[in-house]
Design an enzyme around this catalytic site. Structure first.
Site, short mmCIF file in Angstrom:
data_model
loop_
_atom_site.label_atom_id
_atom_site.label_comp_id
_atom_site.label_asym_id
_atom_site.label_seq_id
_atom_site.Cartn_x
_atom_site.Cartn_y
_atom_site.Cartn_z
N THR A 186 59.49 106.95 48.44
CA THR A 186 60.72 106.64 49.16
C THR A 186 60.40 106.72 50.66
O THR A 186 59.50 107.46 51.05
CB THR A 186 61.85 107.64 48.85
OG1 THR A 186 61.38 108.92 49.24
CG2 THR A 186 62.19 107.66 47.39
N GLU A 332 64.16 106.18 43.08
CA GLU A 332 64.18 107.26 42.08
C GLU A 332 64.80 106.81 40.76
O GLU A 332 64.71 107.50 39.75
CB GLU A 332 64.99 108.47 42.61
CG GLU A 332 64.33 109.22 43.75
CD GLU A 332 64.65 108.64 45.13
OE1 GLU A 332 64.94 107.43 45.22
OE2 GLU A 332 64.58 109.39 46.12
N LYS A 441 81.88 112.46 60.43
CA LYS A 441 82.82 113.56 60.14
C LYS A 441 83.75 113.74 61.32
O LYS A 441 83.37 114.24 62.37
CB LYS A 441 82.05 114.86 59.86
CG LYS A 441 81.18 114.72 58.63
CD LYS A 441 80.49 116.02 58.27
CE LYS A 441 79.58 115.80 57.09
NZ LYS A 441 78.17 115.63 57.43
N TRP A 446 86.17 112.53 56.36
CA TRP A 446 85.03 111.63 56.39
C TRP A 446 85.44 110.19 56.63
O TRP A 446 86.39 109.69 56.02
CB TRP A 446 84.27 111.70 55.06
CG TRP A 446 83.49 112.96 54.89
CD1 TRP A 446 83.46 114.04 55.73
CD2 TRP A 446 82.64 113.29 53.78
NE1 TRP A 446 82.63 115.00 55.23
CE2 TRP A 446 82.12 114.58 54.03
CE3 TRP A 446 82.27 112.63 52.61
CZ2 TRP A 446 81.25 115.21 53.15
CZ3 TRP A 446 81.40 113.26 51.75
CH2 TRP A 446 80.89 114.54 52.00
P1 ADP Z 1 64.43 103.97 50.77
O1 ADP Z 1 65.28 105.19 50.60
O2 ADP Z 1 63.00 104.21 50.68
O3 ADP Z 1 64.87 103.08 51.88
P2 ADP Z 1 65.57 102.83 48.41
O4 ADP Z 1 65.53 101.39 48.17
O5 ADP Z 1 65.21 103.72 47.30
O6 ADP Z 1 64.59 103.02 49.55
O7 ADP Z 1 66.97 103.22 49.01
C1 ADP Z 1 68.03 103.58 48.18
C2 ADP Z 1 69.28 103.72 48.97
O8 ADP Z 1 69.69 102.47 49.51
C3 ADP Z 1 70.45 104.18 48.17
O9 ADP Z 1 70.45 105.57 47.99
C4 ADP Z 1 71.63 103.70 49.01
O10 ADP Z 1 71.92 104.58 50.05
C5 ADP Z 1 71.11 102.41 49.59
N1 ADP Z 1 71.60 101.27 48.81
C6 ADP Z 1 70.96 100.58 47.87
N2 ADP Z 1 71.72 99.58 47.40
C7 ADP Z 1 72.89 99.63 48.06
C8 ADP Z 1 74.10 98.87 48.04
N3 ADP Z 1 74.27 97.83 47.25
N4 ADP Z 1 75.09 99.26 48.87
C9 ADP Z 1 74.95 100.31 49.69
N5 ADP Z 1 73.84 101.05 49.78
C10 ADP Z 1 72.82 100.73 48.98
#
Ligand code: ADP
Length: 548
Positions: A186, A332, A441, A446
């Site tokens: 990640t 994950e 916040k 929120w």
């Molecule tokens: P990294 O954290 O390495 O950038 P990831 O692709 O695993 O890569 O990121 C996952 C995160 O991306 C999610 O936890 C979320 O916050 C965000 N995310 C993924 N898809 C969406 C979506 N459709 N809308 C909003 N946020 C998203």
């Protein structure tokens, strides 16, 4: 009493075996890194993957549990490496070339990568990095002899020569389905990147899950193009879900600009594709500049990775007759967690009400369970209003990070805390309101930065929008809205605020609007709120005086 059914371990090579045997002549079209389009099929891909596996065993010494890295675009060769290396029981660690060199060095050493398979594109980058990679024995350059560069990389091996020395009749070894086969880090916006280790079983189950009717509904009548890179969260399952379904594949290679993507969509007659919103923005801009262009074959576009703005979804549906599936997930989770498919119950809704749901991040398919909780862990109601921490479970969800890091995200009952904040409505549609570290916040309540951004993107002249919380003497934090104008637009602060007025609660209204020529992004294409907050560290809201 045990069931009397066959023991058939869910190993990923079985996916390719099936595609090769029953969909052998189904085409795989790629844009090669060398330039021209390249055509192959599942039968040839399978033979070459086996030859590569045998050559890797003989010449690179790979065996069960060895880790190799790839730094590569989506092409047929990258697929051969995935299947060939995983089929040996070794592990493919995909590297995101957009990471900083120091982060790349950290994760290559942390993962203990033994060899790196690299596209020609990244040879200069790795030449600079190699001295900080003591554990890497050598580099396989993914090209043929005619295109081999002169390089200072140690132990450079030509991919096509390596493969030619292998045996196409190689027999896959059998091993336990819980064996590791893929690794992806990640981005680690806070702290060091953390490794997610997929197993054969989790990849096969996740591939099946993604092909389901209420997921991406992939069938052998489809032509699928994963624009999302194989180094970004497992290419959203498509290296597995597409061959599982026997669909044809189109691999876009190194060029992801609007014109290049359009060319691959039309050349391959693609019916389903997937990528992050910025890719689709580039395609839509290209289509807007060339009004004669249409998308006659494209039926569905899967969009995720960050929240998909309404403007992108509506443009596909209303201007091109292409459906959009808004999906959410994370590395994950292999990575799919939810998809905005119309459920049987939601099918009865009037179109406008359905659109409200369609814009959300969707419902979990079978094999993903989810809940929202407060900070004390109490489950919150599915009323579409209450937001809480989003937690997930499933056979393709991580139970730990590599080398036991990041333990706090996993609880005793097996729930993984996604770090996202969300609502779930009575129809079961989940909506991400923020990443926990990005919520604003204000006065103990929120504010959802994503919702402000989505609405701001609907304002004419706005190309990109990001809302961040900045310190405020009275309210703790207040929103600052950062805008990138579309080329040629002069949209003003007052116009942006007037557009938001009435569309969000009064107390959510940004205290100020700032304009930037561009917004910083992370290696996975998300707006980097961390960098933005740093950029505005010394900013003060009009009229506000902060105590020193
Ligand atoms: P990294 O954290 O390495 O950038 P990831 O692709 O695993 O890569 O990121 C996952 C995160 O991306 C999610 O936890 C979320 O916050 C965000 N995310 C993924 N898809 C969406 C979506 N459709 N809308 C909003 N946020 C998203």
């Amino acid at each position: 009493m045990r069931g009397l059914m066959q023991d058939f371990p869910l190993l990923v090579h079985r996916v390719l075996d099936h595609a090769a045997r029953w969909h052998g002549s189904t085409p795989i079209l790629s844009r090669s890194v060398e330039g021209p389009l390249h055509r192959t099929d599942y039968a040839r891909l399978s033979r070459r993957s086996k030859a590569l596996a045998s050559a890797c065993q003989k010449r690179l010494g790979l065996k069960l549990g060895s880790v190799v890295a790839t730094m590569a675009w989506n092409t047929w060769r990258h697929l051969e490496i995935w299947y060939g290396v995983m089929g040996l029981g070794a592990i493919v660690h995909t590297l995101n070339p957009r990471l900083f060199a120091s982060q790349l060095g950290y994760i290559i050493n942390h993962a203990e990568d033994q060899w790196i398979f690299t596209d020609l594109t990244f040879v200069p980058l790795l030449e600079k990095l190699q001295d900080s990679l003591p554990g890497v024995k050598g580099f396989v350059i993914m090209t043929d002899a005619a295109h081999m560069p002169t390089t200072t990389l140690r132990n450079p091996v030509c991919y096509e020569e390596l493969l030619a020395s292998g045996d196409e009749a190689f027999a896959w070894p059998e091993f336990d389905e819980n064996t590791a086969c893929g690794m992806c880090y990640t981005s680690g916006t806070t702290g060091n990147p953390k490794g997610v280790l997929y197993s054969h079983r989790s990849n096969v189950l996740h591939g099946l899950m993604c092909a389901l009717g209420d997921a991406m509904a992939i069938s052998s009548r489809d032509v699928a193009m994963p624009v999302v890179p194989m180094f970004h969260a497992n290419a959203w399952s498509m290296a597995f879900s597409v061959p599982i379904s026997g669909a044809a594949l189109v691999m876009p290679g190194p060029r992801l600009d609007g014109a290049a993507i359009y060319e691959m969509l039309t050349e391959g007659r693609v019916t389903i594709t997937a990528a992050v919103p910025t890719v689709w923005l580039m395609l839509l801009n290209h289509l807007e500049q060339n009004p004669a262009l249409r998308l006659p074959d494209l039926q569905r576009v899967v969009i995720g990775g960050s929240a998909c703005p309404e403007s992108i979804m509506k443009a596909f549906v209303e201007s091109y007759g292409t459906d959009v599936i808004h999906a959410w997930g994370m590395t994950e989770m292999s990575p799919i967690g939810s998809l905005g498919i119309q459920s049987g119950r939601a099918a009865g809704l009037p179109p406008e009400e359905w659109w409200t749901l369609k814009l959300k991040q969707g419902r979990p398919p079978f094999m993903v369970d989810m809940k929202i909780t407060d900070d004390a862990g109490n489950t919150l109601p599915h009323d579409g209003k209450t937001f809480g921490r989003l937690k997930v479970k499933g056979p393709a969800v991580a139970k730990s990070y590599f080398k036991g890091e990041g333990l706090a995200a996993f609880d005793a009952e097996g729930w993984f805390d996604t770090g996202d904040v969300a609502t779930i409505d009575e129809y079961g549609y989940m909506q991400i309101t923020d990443r926990a570290k990005d919520v604003i916040k204000s006065g103990g309540e929120w504010i959802s930065s994503i919702e402000i951004e989505n609405i701001a993107l609907g304002c004419p002249g706005v190309q990109e929008a990001a809302a961040i919380g900045l310190p405020h003497p009275k309210w703790d934090e207040r929103p600052l809205l950062v805008i990138v104008r579309k080329q040629g637009s002069e949209v003003s602060r007052a116009e942006v605020l007037a557009h938001l007025e009435g569309r969000i609660a009064k107390w959510w209204m940004p205290d100020d609007v700032a304009f930037l020529p561009e917004i910083p992004h992370t290696a996975t294409g998300k707006i980097s709120k961390l960098e933005l907050r740093a950029l505005f560290r010394d900013y003060r809201f009009p009229g506000s005086v902060l105590p020193d």
